[in-house]
Scaffold this motif. Sequence first.
Motif, short mmCIF file in Angstrom:
data_model
loop_
_atom_site.label_atom_id
_atom_site.label_comp_id
_atom_site.label_asym_id
_atom_site.label_seq_id
_atom_site.Cartn_x
_atom_site.Cartn_y
_atom_site.Cartn_z
N LYS A 175 0.86 -1.18 0.00
CA LYS A 175 0.00 0.00 0.00
C LYS A 175 0.90 1.22 0.00
N VAL A 176 0.37 2.36 -0.48
CA VAL A 176 1.17 3.56 -0.66
C VAL A 176 0.51 4.75 0.03
N ILE A 177 1.33 5.54 0.69
CA ILE A 177 0.88 6.80 1.29
C ILE A 177 1.69 7.91 0.63
N ALA A 178 1.00 8.98 0.20
CA ALA A 178 1.67 10.14 -0.41
C ALA A 178 1.42 11.35 0.47
N ALA A 179 2.50 11.95 0.94
CA ALA A 179 2.40 13.12 1.82
C ALA A 179 3.09 14.30 1.14
N CYS A 180 2.34 15.36 0.90
CA CYS A 180 2.89 16.56 0.27
C CYS A 180 3.60 17.39 1.33
N THR A 181 4.87 17.72 1.07
CA THR A 181 5.63 18.54 2.02
C THR A 181 5.81 19.97 1.52
N THR A 182 5.73 20.16 0.20
CA THR A 182 5.78 21.49 -0.40
C THR A 182 4.70 21.54 -1.47
N LEU A 183 3.77 22.51 -1.38
CA LEU A 183 2.63 22.53 -2.30
C LEU A 183 3.07 22.48 -3.75
N LEU A 184 2.22 21.86 -4.58
CA LEU A 184 2.53 21.69 -5.99
C LEU A 184 2.02 22.88 -6.79
#
Length: 152
Positions: free
Chosen positions: A42-51
């Motif tokens: 399973k995969v978790i994606a965490a944004c650390t700097t807005l796109l």
Amino acid sequence: DYPFRTKHTITFAGATTNAWGDDGGTLDGGAVFTVTGIVLIKVIAACTTLLDSDGAATLSLGITGDTAIFLPVETATQIDAGQLWVNDASNVTYIIAGEEAAAIDNIPEYLLNGNDLILTIAGGANVTSGVIDFYALWKPISDDGSVTAPDN
């Protein structure tokens, strides 16, 4: 249930030819995780700097032939720092873990056999900046089962 964790940080620079985020560049459809053998993942994606993007760029995470099974098509500018990109095209700061795989707002798990996880950029635009940390939680099923983050 998942004894291993592999992390891959993607820094988007789509205004640069063939960098992550360049729609149609060499990393469009590039491997975020390389899978060997059979694994449950399973995969978790965490944004650390807005796109940010130079248009209506979208991204998705999946495998060849089904490019959005892990993370659905999402407009890049809708993914902000501090948010988790989850399985329903609605980004949140938290989710309920343990929901059924078909439910929205969840972290689906899949049994893969050598299928690399790829990040697809679309929308006729580039993701010009931002950072997402991708985490693969996995366990091997076959003796050779493994998940690695390529150097790209």
